[in-house]
Design a protein around this motif. Sequence first.
Motif, mmCIF file in Angstrom:
data_model
loop_
_atom_site.group_PDB
_atom_site.id
_atom_site.type_symbol
_atom_site.label_atom_id
_atom_site.label_comp_id
_atom_site.label_asym_id
_atom_site.label_seq_id
_atom_site.Cartn_x
_atom_site.Cartn_y
_atom_site.Cartn_z
ATOM 1 N N VAL A 284 0.845 -1.195 0.000
ATOM 2 C CA VAL A 284 0.000 0.000 0.000
ATOM 3 C C VAL A 284 0.882 1.247 0.000
ATOM 4 O O VAL A 284 0.592 2.225 -0.700
ATOM 5 N N ARG A 285 1.954 1.220 0.749
ATOM 6 C CA ARG A 285 2.861 2.384 0.831
ATOM 7 C C ARG A 285 3.448 2.760 -0.526
ATOM 8 O O ARG A 285 3.780 3.914 -0.759
ATOM 9 N N ASP A 286 3.586 1.774 -1.420
ATOM 10 C CA ASP A 286 4.106 2.052 -2.760
ATOM 11 C C ASP A 286 3.109 2.808 -3.629
ATOM 12 O O ASP A 286 3.479 3.361 -4.658
ATOM 13 N N VAL A 287 1.853 2.818 -3.218
ATOM 14 C CA VAL A 287 0.783 3.409 -4.026
ATOM 15 C C VAL A 287 0.297 4.742 -3.455
ATOM 16 O O VAL A 287 0.040 5.687 -4.215
ATOM 17 N N LEU A 288 0.157 4.838 -2.141
ATOM 18 C CA LEU A 288 -0.409 6.039 -1.516
ATOM 19 C C LEU A 288 0.367 7.299 -1.880
ATOM 20 O O LEU A 288 1.589 7.280 -2.001
ATOM 21 N N SER A 289 -0.374 8.369 -2.081
ATOM 22 C CA SER A 289 0.142 9.705 -2.414
ATOM 23 C C SER A 289 0.704 9.808 -3.828
ATOM 24 O O SER A 289 1.142 10.875 -4.224
ATOM 25 N N ARG A 290 0.687 8.735 -4.581
ATOM 26 C CA ARG A 290 1.126 8.813 -5.973
ATOM 27 C C ARG A 290 -0.048 9.238 -6.843
ATOM 28 O O ARG A 290 -1.199 9.159 -6.453
ATOM 29 N N SER A 291 0.267 9.655 -8.040
ATOM 30 C CA SER A 291 -0.766 10.032 -8.994
ATOM 31 C C SER A 291 -1.366 8.779 -9.617
ATOM 32 O O SER A 291 -0.636 7.834 -9.959
ATOM 33 N N ILE A 292 -2.668 8.797 -9.789
ATOM 34 C CA ILE A 292 -3.321 7.678 -10.458
ATOM 35 C C ILE A 292 -2.807 7.539 -11.888
ATOM 36 O O ILE A 292 -2.785 6.454 -12.452
ATOM 37 N N ARG A 293 -2.328 8.625 -12.447
ATOM 38 C CA ARG A 293 -1.768 8.598 -13.804
ATOM 39 C C ARG A 293 -0.525 7.710 -13.887
ATOM 40 O O ARG A 293 -0.190 7.212 -14.953
ATOM 41 N N ASP A 294 0.173 7.526 -12.763
ATOM 42 C CA ASP A 294 1.356 6.659 -12.750
ATOM 43 C C ASP A 294 1.008 5.216 -13.086
ATOM 44 O O ASP A 294 1.878 4.445 -13.476
ATOM 45 N N PHE A 295 -0.255 4.848 -12.928
ATOM 46 C CA PHE A 295 -0.675 3.469 -13.122
ATOM 47 C C PHE A 295 -1.590 3.291 -14.328
ATOM 48 O O PHE A 295 -2.101 2.203 -14.546
ATOM 49 N N CYS A 296 -1.794 4.340 -15.106
ATOM 50 C CA CYS A 296 -2.702 4.288 -16.258
ATOM 51 C C CYS A 296 -1.920 4.481 -17.549
ATOM 52 O O CYS A 296 -0.913 5.192 -17.568
ATOM 53 N N PRO A 297 -2.397 3.889 -18.630
ATOM 54 C CA PRO A 297 -1.753 4.110 -19.926
ATOM 55 C C PRO A 297 -1.717 5.605 -20.250
ATOM 56 O O PRO A 297 -2.704 6.319 -20.040
ATOM 57 N N ALA A 298 -0.597 6.068 -20.743
ATOM 58 C CA ALA A 298 -0.377 7.500 -20.974
ATOM 59 C C ALA A 298 -1.296 8.112 -22.021
ATOM 60 O O ALA A 298 -1.609 9.292 -21.953
ATOM 61 N N ASN A 299 -1.759 7.343 -22.966
ATOM 62 C CA ASN A 299 -2.532 7.907 -24.072
ATOM 63 C C ASN A 299 -4.027 7.647 -23.971
ATOM 64 O O ASN A 299 -4.724 7.705 -24.966
ATOM 65 N N GLU A 300 -4.530 7.381 -22.796
ATOM 66 C CA GLU A 300 -5.955 7.090 -22.639
ATOM 67 C C GLU A 300 -6.736 8.349 -22.281
ATOM 68 O O GLU A 300 -6.512 8.958 -21.243
#
Length: 70
Positions: free
Chosen positions: A35-51
């Motif tokens: 969970v610590r690897d995900v919290l406070s990060r941008s959701i964009r970090d985990f989504c395809p860049a061109n969507e």
Amino acid sequence: RRLVEVSPDAILVHRMGEILFVNEAGVKLLGAESVRDVLSRSIRDFCPANEDWVEVGLSAEDSAARTFRL
């Protein structure tokens, strides 16, 4: 809260794209180790860049809750 934490479905809460909460199923879906690897990060970090739907869903004018399938 416990129901959400142990749900087999991935659940993520964000505000303006910043991840505020993610359950263990969400951590696995995103390919993170904790969970610590995900919290406070941008959701964009985990989504395809061109969507386009990512930008639409994160729009500041859009205050309604939305569900997106990854």
